[in-house]
Scaffold this motif. Structure first.
Motif, PDB file in Angstrom:
ATOM      1  N   PRO A 216      -1.983  23.890 -76.706  1.00 50.37           N
ATOM      2  CA  PRO A 216      -2.184  22.550 -75.880  1.00 50.37           C
ATOM      3  C   PRO A 216      -1.514  22.966 -74.514  1.00 50.37           C
ATOM      4  CG  PRO A 216      -0.613  22.119 -77.489  1.00 50.37           C
ATOM      5  CD  PRO A 216      -1.134  23.099 -78.110  1.00 50.37           C
ATOM      6  N   VAL A 217      -0.407  23.487 -74.463  1.00 47.11           N
ATOM      7  CA  VAL A 217      -0.106  24.245 -73.230  1.00 47.11           C
ATOM      8  C   VAL A 217      -1.008  24.918 -72.482  1.00 47.11           C
ATOM      9  CG1 VAL A 217       1.799  25.610 -71.858  1.00 47.11           C
ATOM     10  CG2 VAL A 217       2.319  24.193 -74.072  1.00 47.11           C
ATOM     11  N   HIS A 218      -1.657  25.647 -73.132  1.00 50.21           N
ATOM     12  CA  HIS A 218      -2.619  26.557 -72.466  1.00 50.21           C
ATOM     13  C   HIS A 218      -3.791  25.796 -71.921  1.00 50.21           C
ATOM     14  CE1 HIS A 218      -1.262  30.573 -74.209  1.00 50.21           C
ATOM     15  NE2 HIS A 218      -0.005  30.048 -73.493  1.00 50.21           N
ATOM     16  N   ALA A 219      -4.301  24.959 -72.973  1.00 50.08           N
ATOM     17  CA  ALA A 219      -5.435  23.952 -72.769  1.00 50.08           C
ATOM     18  C   ALA A 219      -5.045  23.326 -71.365  1.00 50.08           C
ATOM     19  CB  ALA A 219      -5.723  23.238 -73.803  1.00 50.08           C
ATOM     20  N   ALA A 220      -3.993  22.446 -71.358  1.00 48.73           N
ATOM     21  CA  ALA A 220      -3.625  21.474 -70.533  1.00 48.73           C
ATOM     22  C   ALA A 220      -3.507  22.229 -68.940  1.00 48.73           C
ATOM     23  CB  ALA A 220      -2.335  20.982 -70.533  1.00 48.73           C
ATOM     24  N   ALA A 221      -3.022  23.591 -68.956  1.00 51.44           N
ATOM     25  CA  ALA A 221      -2.905  24.292 -67.679  1.00 51.44           C
ATOM     26  C   ALA A 221      -4.201  24.865 -67.413  1.00 51.44           C
ATOM     27  CB  ALA A 221      -2.013  25.755 -67.956  1.00 51.44           C
ATOM     28  N   TYR A 222      -5.154  25.172 -68.406  1.00 57.73           N
ATOM     29  CA  TYR A 222      -6.632  25.446 -67.883  1.00 57.73           C
ATOM     30  C   TYR A 222      -7.127  24.515 -67.125  1.00 57.73           C
ATOM     31  CZ  TYR A 222      -5.735  29.498 -70.988  1.00 57.73           C
ATOM     32  OH  TYR A 222      -5.190  30.747 -71.612  1.00 57.73           O
ATOM     33  N   ALA A 223      -7.184  23.264 -67.773  1.00 59.05           N
ATOM     34  CA  ALA A 223      -7.574  22.123 -67.169  1.00 59.05           C
ATOM     35  C   ALA A 223      -7.370  21.944 -65.654  1.00 59.05           C
ATOM     36  CB  ALA A 223      -7.591  20.724 -68.173  1.00 59.05           C
ATOM     37  N   LEU A 224      -6.248  21.863 -65.571  1.00 61.66           N
ATOM     38  CA  LEU A 224      -5.500  21.805 -64.327  1.00 61.66           C
ATOM     39  C   LEU A 224      -6.067  22.968 -63.220  1.00 61.66           C
ATOM     40  CD1 LEU A 224      -1.802  20.925 -65.339  1.00 61.66           C
ATOM     41  CD2 LEU A 224      -3.304  19.468 -63.870  1.00 61.66           C
ATOM     42  N   ALA A 225      -6.066  24.146 -63.715  1.00 55.02           N
ATOM     43  CA  ALA A 225      -6.483  25.453 -62.880  1.00 55.02           C
ATOM     44  C   ALA A 225      -7.797  25.375 -62.500  1.00 55.02           C
ATOM     45  CB  ALA A 225      -5.945  26.373 -63.497  1.00 55.02           C
ATOM     46  N   PHE A 226      -8.574  24.919 -63.379  1.00 54.07           N
ATOM     47  CA  PHE A 226     -10.373  24.895 -63.100  1.00 54.07           C
ATOM     48  C   PHE A 226     -10.525  23.487 -62.222  1.00 54.07           C
ATOM     49  CE2 PHE A 226     -10.667  27.759 -66.795  1.00 54.07           C
ATOM     50  CZ  PHE A 226     -11.242  28.642 -66.141  1.00 54.07           C
ATOM     51  N   PHE A 227      -9.691  22.519 -62.499  1.00 51.86           N
ATOM     52  CA  PHE A 227     -10.360  21.283 -61.789  1.00 51.86           C
ATOM     53  C   PHE A 227      -9.744  21.521 -60.389  1.00 51.86           C
ATOM     54  CE2 PHE A 227      -9.994  16.842 -60.511  1.00 51.86           C
ATOM     55  CZ  PHE A 227     -11.111  16.526 -60.860  1.00 51.86           C
ATOM     56  N   GLY A 228      -8.595  22.153 -60.137  1.00 47.79           N
ATOM     57  CA  GLY A 228      -7.978  22.092 -59.105  1.00 47.79           C
ATOM     58  C   GLY A 228      -8.902  23.238 -58.189  1.00 47.79           C
ATOM     59  N   LEU A 229      -9.246  24.467 -58.858  1.00 48.36           N
ATOM     60  CA  LEU A 229      -9.869  25.467 -58.289  1.00 48.36           C
ATOM     61  C   LEU A 229     -11.462  24.623 -57.830  1.00 48.36           C
ATOM     62  CD1 LEU A 229     -11.019  28.221 -57.381  1.00 48.36           C
ATOM     63  CD2 LEU A 229     -11.647  28.601 -59.831  1.00 48.36           C
ATOM     64  N   ALA A 230     -11.952  23.870 -58.664  1.00 51.86           N
ATOM     65  CA  ALA A 230     -13.077  23.124 -58.201  1.00 51.86           C
ATOM     66  C   ALA A 230     -13.066  22.427 -57.120  1.00 51.86           C
ATOM     67  CB  ALA A 230     -13.841  22.290 -59.497  1.00 51.86           C
ATOM     68  N   GLY A 231     -12.066  21.566 -56.805  1.00 54.44           N
ATOM     69  CA  GLY A 231     -11.286  20.874 -55.807  1.00 54.44           C
ATOM     70  C   GLY A 231     -11.358  21.714 -54.543  1.00 54.44           C
ATOM     71  N   GLU A 232     -10.905  22.953 -54.703  1.00 57.96           N
ATOM     72  CA  GLU A 232     -10.698  23.833 -53.469  1.00 57.96           C
ATOM     73  C   GLU A 232     -12.128  24.254 -53.090  1.00 57.96           C
ATOM     74  OE1 GLU A 232      -6.752  25.903 -55.127  1.00 57.96           O
ATOM     75  OE2 GLU A 232      -8.556  27.254 -54.901  1.00 57.96           O
ATOM     76  N   MET A 233     -13.078  24.646 -54.049  1.00 57.92           N
ATOM     77  CA  MET A 233     -14.323  25.091 -53.656  1.00 57.92           C
ATOM     78  C   MET A 233     -15.128  23.782 -52.948  1.00 57.92           C
ATOM     79  SD  MET A 233     -15.048  26.998 -57.209  1.00 57.92           S
ATOM     80  CE  MET A 233     -16.973  26.829 -57.355  1.00 57.92           C
ATOM     81  N   ALA A 234     -14.915  22.595 -53.587  1.00 56.07           N
ATOM     82  CA  ALA A 234     -15.514  21.397 -53.058  1.00 56.07           C
ATOM     83  C   ALA A 234     -15.066  21.261 -51.631  1.00 56.07           C
ATOM     84  CB  ALA A 234     -15.371  20.083 -53.968  1.00 56.07           C
TER      85      ALA A 234
END
Length: 269
Positions: A216-234
């Motif tokens: 779950p540590v990795h899962a939460a980190a991946y969610a944050l990273a990909f959502f944040g990356l999408a935010g940067e792209m947007a």
């Protein structure tokens, strides 16, 4: 002692998410339903917005993950939350608590504290909400935070250890901890704070990653990273929050075409 962490494995988790298209049971608020459901669809998961107490337990039983968001509270919704949590717990289904606005009113704070004691897999909130659950003065402004993730990091670690869960604290730099391991995630764009319910969308995406990633540590980190990356792209090329909101869904949809990008997830000593 932190163990080695390979951020590139996040792309494997995203591939599994898209292959499995997990059903995520979302009990979320009126403001967030549209953007949260569409964010899940865009990243590759399957959303269901089900909160009625008459069916919440049954729906949790057939879902790969459950997410609970207390943004628009009422007693019938709380009963639905409790029944869904009980059903998920009985089946070992991971679930996420988003304690929206904890600290703003006694009722909201009490509900958040009670749900936190029901063994969520991940608690995802802003610094003020996490500080409130940890028993400190959080400093909320409505449902917004007036504190930084750095201020909440020690409290988040203690809260995670005491509840036996993972705590995900969002801000300019996000942190994820289970009380022993802590990861810092360096993604996102300041304009994201100008669009309502994006934190709620992040919560349901955290549920989607929990459905396909055992740690779950990795899962939460991946969610944050990909959502944040999408935010940067947007945000790149957006003229304002309205444009970003639309472009964010597109960015989530094309994330698997961005595998040359490095996920900025780092262990914290």
């Amino acid at each position: 002692m932190q163990t080695a962490f390979d951020a590139s494995r996040g792309w494997d988790a995203l591939a599994r998410l898209r292959q499995q298209a997990p059903l995520v049971h979302c009990i979320t608020n009126y403001v967030a339903m549209d953007v949260a459901a569409n964010a899940l669809l865009a990243i590759g998961a399957s959303p269901a917005m089900v909160h009625a107490e008459e069916e919440a337990a049954d729906f949790a039983a057939i879902s790969a993950a459950l997410t609970i968001n207390i943004g628009t509270l009422s007693p019938p919704w709380v009963r639905g939350m409790e029944l869904a949590i009980g059903s998920a717990a009985a089946r070992g289904t991971p679930w996420v608590l988003d304690p929206v606005g904890a600290g703003a009113t006694p009722y909201r704070t009490g509900v958040a504290a009670d749900l936190a004691r029901r063994h969520p897999t991940v608690i995802r909130g802003n610094a003020s909400e996490i500080l409130t659950l940890a028993g400190e003065v959080g400093g909320t402004k409505g449902v917004d935070s007036t504190r930084t993730p750095e201020e909440a990091r020690e409290a988040a670690s203690a809260l995670a250890a005491s509840l036996g869960c993972v705590v995900s604290v969002t801000g300019a730099v996000d942190h994820v901890t289970d009380g022993t391991r802590t990861l810092a995630i360096h993604h996102g764009d300041p304009m994201m704070t100008r669009v309502t319910a994006l934190g709620c969308a992040l919560t349901v995406i955290t549920g989607a990653f929990l459905a396909v990633e055992k740690d779950p540590v990795h899962a939460a980190a991946y969610a944050l990273a990909f959502f944040g990356l999408a935010g940067e792209m947007a945000a790149s090329g957006s003229i304002g929050p309205g444009t970003l909101r639309v472009r964010l869904l597109d960015a989530l949809y094309i994330l698997d075409t961005q595998t040359d990008k490095q996920l900025r997830i780092q262990p914290v000593a």
